[in-house]
Design an enzyme around this catalytic site. Structure first.
Site, PDB file in Angstrom:
ATOM      1  N   GLN A   1     -17.831  20.735 -17.366  1.00 25.47           N
ATOM      2  CA  GLN A   1     -16.391  21.034 -17.479  1.00 25.47           C
ATOM      3  C   GLN A   1     -15.925  21.957 -16.342  1.00 25.47           C
ATOM      4  O   GLN A   1     -16.524  21.943 -15.283  1.00 25.47           O
ATOM      5  CB  GLN A   1     -16.042  21.642 -18.847  1.00 25.47           C
ATOM      6  CG  GLN A   1     -16.087  20.653 -19.994  1.00 25.47           C
ATOM      7  CD  GLN A   1     -17.470  20.499 -20.574  1.00 25.47           C
ATOM      8  OE1 GLN A   1     -18.154  21.455 -20.800  1.00 25.47           O
ATOM      9  NE2 GLN A   1     -17.876  19.269 -20.821  1.00 25.47           N
TER      10      GLN A   1
ATOM     11  N   GLY B   1     -19.023  14.054 -18.127  1.00 28.69           N
ATOM     12  CA  GLY B   1     -19.407  12.752 -17.603  1.00 28.69           C
ATOM     13  C   GLY B   1     -19.596  12.855 -16.111  1.00 28.69           C
ATOM     14  O   GLY B   1     -18.713  13.322 -15.406  1.00 28.69           O
ATOM     15  N   HIS B   2     -20.780  12.526 -15.633  1.00 26.65           N
ATOM     16  CA  HIS B   2     -21.037  12.558 -14.195  1.00 26.65           C
ATOM     17  C   HIS B   2     -21.293  11.155 -13.714  1.00 26.65           C
ATOM     18  O   HIS B   2     -22.063  10.427 -14.328  1.00 26.65           O
ATOM     19  CB  HIS B   2     -22.291  13.373 -13.873  1.00 26.65           C
ATOM     20  CG  HIS B   2     -22.150  14.821 -14.169  1.00 26.65           C
ATOM     21  ND1 HIS B   2     -21.108  15.577 -13.686  1.00 26.65           N
ATOM     22  CD2 HIS B   2     -22.913  15.649 -14.880  1.00 26.65           C
ATOM     23  CE1 HIS B   2     -21.257  16.813 -14.106  1.00 26.65           C
ATOM     24  NE2 HIS B   2     -22.335  16.889 -14.838  1.00 26.65           N
TER      25      HIS B   2
ATOM     26  N   ASP C   1     -13.932  17.514 -14.018  1.00 27.85           N
ATOM     27  CA  ASP C   1     -13.744  16.268 -13.253  1.00 27.85           C
ATOM     28  C   ASP C   1     -13.500  16.503 -11.767  1.00 27.85           C
ATOM     29  O   ASP C   1     -12.790  15.738 -11.121  1.00 27.85           O
ATOM     30  CB  ASP C   1     -12.569  15.434 -13.820  1.00 27.85           C
ATOM     31  CG  ASP C   1     -12.780  15.108 -15.282  1.00 27.85           C
ATOM     32  OD1 ASP C   1     -13.910  14.752 -15.630  1.00 27.85           O
ATOM     33  OD2 ASP C   1     -11.816  15.224 -16.064  1.00 27.85           O
TER      34      ASP C   1
ATOM     35  N   LYS D   1     -18.296  17.152  -9.562  1.00 25.37           N
ATOM     36  CA  LYS D   1     -19.480  18.016  -9.481  1.00 25.37           C
ATOM     37  C   LYS D   1     -20.759  17.204  -9.352  1.00 25.37           C
ATOM     38  O   LYS D   1     -21.680  17.597  -8.663  1.00 25.37           O
ATOM     39  CB  LYS D   1     -19.611  18.871 -10.753  1.00 25.37           C
ATOM     40  CG  LYS D   1     -18.633  20.005 -10.842  1.00 25.37           C
ATOM     41  CD  LYS D   1     -18.917  20.859 -12.064  1.00 25.37           C
ATOM     42  CE  LYS D   1     -18.633  20.150 -13.363  1.00 25.37           C
ATOM     43  NZ  LYS D   1     -17.208  19.896 -13.633  1.00 25.37           N
TER      44      LYS D   1
END
Ligand code: IMP
Ligand code: MG
Length: 434
Positions: free
Chosen positions: A189, A44-45, A17, A20
């Site tokens: 991650q 999750g992006h 988180d 990225k």
């Protein structure tokens, strides 16, 4: 003109988180190929481009640049339903998805319904995302899993959609390397969640660290030109496990309402009022409210679940460990603007363990959980920096904070980011970009 291609690896330098997605998107502009090498839809992006908000769990965010090849490598685990729903939501926005844009590694493993059931039943101790990640990797290592190449022999709505995209991705990437193309390898991650080098057992089941790029994609270490870690100007962790610089307790954070509930019950004015209250208490030295202010300013709530993330001051020991494990060339510091409201800012420069000071990180969770942070305190800048475009124009104390961290972690900081938009990005050093 002859163009030298570069192979750049992007990793999360902390617990994931770190934003990225924004940098993969930023760098993807000049990349020819973008590949993900580990994990699954536990990631999750969020990428914001003008008014469009894109949320991806599986597909590399490079997909929104229409002329690039995006790869999901053999080291990943794939939930076919999630993959297909991401493809379809892109198609709804007008993106045409073919094997020219998106290629799936044939040896990636399939997350099955039983994996999700098992994870939901047993993942609570670690605080997993319940997406079936661990059980799927477990079957992979036990050699009882289903690979993508096997799955697409089945006939169902998902396999039919995925089938045309499945290829030997290692071959494709190596061809791109040979042809001197620009290649971006993206780890999901973060370093401290690495199965081999993280805070076991509070880790994910893959290798988010730089080495994972080689094994997860089938390329040799000699082909990699640089490794950049993304780190926040503070630190967060979701799920369980030690966080030495945590502000407030895990229980306090978990008891808080998610941001969506807060928005609903308080409205805009109520939220502003709450923020003023939190800021006041934070600057009186109340640790829980300091963490809460980071959470609030940094929107530190899970992308899918909305659950509040645990927050803490920047940890130099973790950053240096991350530099070592990944062989970092550079660090991108994100979310500096989140610290705008703090009168004083702390940097963790050591741990106290059993009455002794140490400056070396350990990934031993049991020891870590008993470590107390040793801080260096610096003055805040108390200004809104979210619109600053040039590092030289930052308030002096903000610049000093970044430079002090650079000095302590002994890795050059190449970019500083002050917001989610592409325009909120200051480049300090170009040599680590394409
Ligand atoms: P799993 O990957 O779902 O097995 O979860 C293992 C641990 O990694 C838990 O603490 C999760 O909260 C954490 N985790 C997994 N994916 C992410 C991510 O993308 N960002 C941050 N933490 C993650
Ligand atoms: Mg994320």
């Amino acid at each position: 003109m002859f163009k030298m291609g570069k192979v750049i690896v992007i990793v999360g330098g902390q617990f994931g988180d770190e934003a990225k997605g924004k940098f993969v998107d930023f760098l993807a502009e000049k990349a020819d190929l973008i590949a993900r090498y580990n994990g699954g839809n536990n990631a999750g992006h969020t990428v914001i481009v003008k008014d469009d908000v894109f949320k991806f769990h599986l597909i590399p965010s490079g997909i929104i640049h229409k002329d690039k090849v995006n790869i999901i490598g053999n080291g990943t685990v794939i939930d076919p339903k999630v993959l297909v729903s991401e493809i379809e939501s892109l198609e709804e926005k007008g993106y045409k998805i073919s094997d020219k844009h998106l290629v799936i590694g044939q040896n990636a493993h399939i997350i099955q319904a039983k994996h999700i059931e098992e994870d939901s039943a047993t993942g609570g101790k670690i605080g997993t995302t319940s997406r079936g990640i661990g059980p799927c990797y477990k079957d992979k290592i036990a050699r009882t899993g289903i690979r993508v190449i096997d799955y697409v022999k089945e006939d169902n709505r998902y396999s039919r959609k995925i089938r045309p995209l499945v290829k030997n991705t290692s071959f494709i990437i190596n061809q791109f390397i040979e042809n001197k193309k620009n290649i971006l390898l993206e780890g999901a991650q973060g370093t401290l969640l690495d199965i081999d080098h993280g805070t076991y057992p509070f880790v994910t089941s893959s290798n988010p660290t730089a080495g994972g790029a080689c094994t997860g994609l089938g390329i040799g270490p000699t082909k990699i030109d640089s490794v950049t870690a993304i780190m926040k100007s503070y630190i967060t962790r979701v799920g369980n496990g030690p966080l030495v610089t945590e502000l407030g307790t895990e229980e306090q954070t978990k008891r808080e309402d998610g941001i969506n509930d807060l928005k609903e019950t308080l409205g805009k004015e109520g939220l502003d009022h709450l923020k003023r209250k939190i800021t006041l208490k934070a600057n009186e030295g109340d640790e829980y409210n300091q963490g809460r202010l980071m959470r609030f300013n940094g929107k530190e709530y899970g992308t899918t679940t909305g659950r509040p993330r645990r927050t803490g001051w920047f940890d130099v020991l973790i950053a240096r460990y991350s530099a070592r494990i990944n062989g970092l060339s550079a660090v991108v510091m994100t979310k500096l603007d989140v610290l705008d409201d703090f009168k004083k800012i702390k940097i963790c420069v050591g741990y106290e363990y059993k009455g002794k000071k140490t400056t070396e990180f350990t990934n031993n969770s049991e020891v870590l959980s008993k470590c107390k942070p040793i801080y260096e305190e610096v003055d805040g800048w108390l200004e809104d920096i979210s619109k600053v475009k040039d590092f030289k124009e930052l308030p002096k104390n903000a610049r000093k904070y970044v430079e002090r961290i650079e000095e302590l972690i002994k890795v050059p900081i190449s970019i500083v980011s002050v917001g989610p938009e592409r325009s909120q990005t200051m480049i300090l050093r170009k040599e680590f970009l394409f």
